[in-house]
Design a protein around this motif. Sequence first.
Motif, PDB file in Angstrom:
ATOM      1  N   TYR A   1      -8.880 -30.293  14.582  1.00 32.44           N
ATOM      2  CA  TYR A   1      -8.703 -30.174  16.027  1.00 32.44           C
ATOM      3  C   TYR A   1      -9.146 -31.467  16.691  1.00 32.44           C
ATOM      4  O   TYR A   1      -9.959 -32.229  16.161  1.00 32.44           O
ATOM      5  CB  TYR A   1      -9.495 -28.989  16.579  1.00 32.44           C
ATOM      6  N   THR A   2      -8.597 -31.701  17.860  1.00 30.35           N
ATOM      7  CA  THR A   2      -8.956 -32.900  18.609  1.00 30.35           C
ATOM      8  C   THR A   2     -10.216 -32.634  19.429  1.00 30.35           C
ATOM      9  O   THR A   2     -10.776 -31.535  19.413  1.00 30.35           O
ATOM     10  CB  THR A   2      -7.817 -33.330  19.547  1.00 30.35           C
ATOM     11  N   ALA A   3     -10.625 -33.629  20.194  1.00 31.57           N
ATOM     12  CA  ALA A   3     -11.841 -33.497  21.004  1.00 31.57           C
ATOM     13  C   ALA A   3     -11.673 -32.475  22.121  1.00 31.57           C
ATOM     14  O   ALA A   3     -12.653 -31.951  22.651  1.00 31.57           O
ATOM     15  CB  ALA A   3     -12.219 -34.856  21.594  1.00 31.57           C
ATOM     16  N   GLY A   4     -10.435 -32.177  22.504  1.00 31.92           N
ATOM     17  CA  GLY A   4     -10.234 -31.232  23.600  1.00 31.92           C
ATOM     18  C   GLY A   4     -10.764 -31.753  24.919  1.00 31.92           C
ATOM     19  O   GLY A   4     -11.322 -31.000  25.708  1.00 31.92           O
ATOM     20  N   ARG A   5     -10.535 -33.043  25.175  1.00 28.13           N
ATOM     21  CA  ARG A   5     -11.008 -33.657  26.421  1.00 28.13           C
ATOM     22  C   ARG A   5      -9.829 -34.303  27.162  1.00 28.13           C
ATOM     23  O   ARG A   5      -9.667 -35.517  27.181  1.00 28.13           O
ATOM     24  CB  ARG A   5     -12.094 -34.693  26.134  1.00 28.13           C
ATOM     25  N   PRO A   6      -9.004 -33.479  27.797  1.00 23.95           N
ATOM     26  CA  PRO A   6      -7.855 -34.042  28.519  1.00 23.95           C
ATOM     27  C   PRO A   6      -8.258 -34.884  29.717  1.00 23.95           C
ATOM     28  O   PRO A   6      -7.458 -35.679  30.212  1.00 23.95           O
ATOM     29  CB  PRO A   6      -7.084 -32.797  28.951  1.00 23.95           C
ATOM     30  N   ASP A   7      -9.482 -34.711  30.188  1.00 26.97           N
ATOM     31  CA  ASP A   7      -9.968 -35.543  31.278  1.00 26.97           C
ATOM     32  C   ASP A   7     -10.176 -36.989  30.839  1.00 26.97           C
ATOM     33  O   ASP A   7     -10.095 -37.916  31.641  1.00 26.97           O
ATOM     34  CB  ASP A   7     -11.268 -34.983  31.845  1.00 26.97           C
ATOM     35  N   LEU A   8     -10.429 -37.181  29.529  1.00 29.65           N
ATOM     36  CA  LEU A   8     -10.714 -38.515  29.000  1.00 29.65           C
ATOM     37  C   LEU A   8      -9.543 -39.147  28.246  1.00 29.65           C
ATOM     38  O   LEU A   8      -9.442 -40.371  28.193  1.00 29.65           O
ATOM     39  CB  LEU A   8     -11.920 -38.456  28.054  1.00 29.65           C
ATOM     40  N   HIS A   9      -8.693 -38.311  27.633  1.00 27.77           N
ATOM     41  CA  HIS A   9      -7.674 -38.829  26.730  1.00 27.77           C
ATOM     42  C   HIS A   9      -6.281 -38.381  27.153  1.00 27.77           C
ATOM     43  O   HIS A   9      -6.028 -37.176  27.304  1.00 27.77           O
ATOM     44  CB  HIS A   9      -7.944 -38.360  25.297  1.00 27.77           C
TER      45      HIS A   9
END
Length: 341
Positions: A76-84
Amino acid sequence: MSFLVGKIVLDVVAGAPNNGEGTDNTGRVKQLKVGRETFPYVSAQAFRRWLRDSLPPEESRSAVTRSGSGAKQQAYTAGRPDLHLDDDLFGYMVAVKKENYQRDTVLATGTLVAVVPQRPTLDFGTMSRDFPVGEHPVLHSHELYSATLAGDILLDLPRAGVFETDGSGLRVAFAPAVAEQATAAGAQPTTLRGTAALRLPIEERRRRVALLLRTLAAVRGGAKQALHYGDRTPSLVLLAPMKGGVNPFTRVIAARDGKTVFLPEVLREELGAWADELDGPLLLGWAPGFLGDQREKVRRDLKDLIESEKVIMDHPRVLLAQLAEQLQRGERDEWFEDPAA
């Protein structure tokens, strides 16, 4: 509010851009069967990987975590759409320690399937370099094909840079602690289609979508490039802003007498039928030389629509760059707005 919908078309010449599971020391390209006919294809997952890999090197990418083993592996990814940007536009699922967070994709991509059925060719090879005299070579083989591949595309602009913080189950984009961090960094509370959400500043939302469009114009990638290097940028791109997200342009590319053809009469009728849902001109990017002389014939057939600017026709890279500039200058900000917000 608008969705950019349409088609992307790739021209594969003697290539093997996406491979399936090999058998008996033979590399197989991905292909599907319809009756007795075979259609090579590039999966949506593969094309999205090409897009990710084609992003500028300075663009932040979400790191992937892999855990477990055997049948219990997960990644899974970091789950940080605010950053990436990739977590934002491509979506993700993070399910760890009884916590589930999900981001439905902003960019929806269909499978790129050969328009005309093609039977892949089996290429036979040997490896015998520096073998002693009399040694048997190592035998290997793989498939390749030439085909025009077409797939649908949709870009949900109001959801770009907007992340659900309420709802039920997997609809929540991230944990409350992450929401606090995003808010501290400048995200603002909003409502998206009846759900509480956080929204990034419009400047960043414009930038992300514009960058995606520029990347689509210069996408590269694919398997077996050492043996079958080829252009993977779209030879044809059709994009139209639609208020409701319906894609009525899936049938403008078709097979006729064993050849790929563009059907201007289908495009014309769909434009008329969906005129009340269109939110701007239809963009038709068409690389010169693709599909022979059809490009100029279509230009003649659609002359009235082109002159009235209901259809804008040019090179795919030119049109995608122009649209990216319009978005980044704020000329299409209404496309990003959700009427229910």
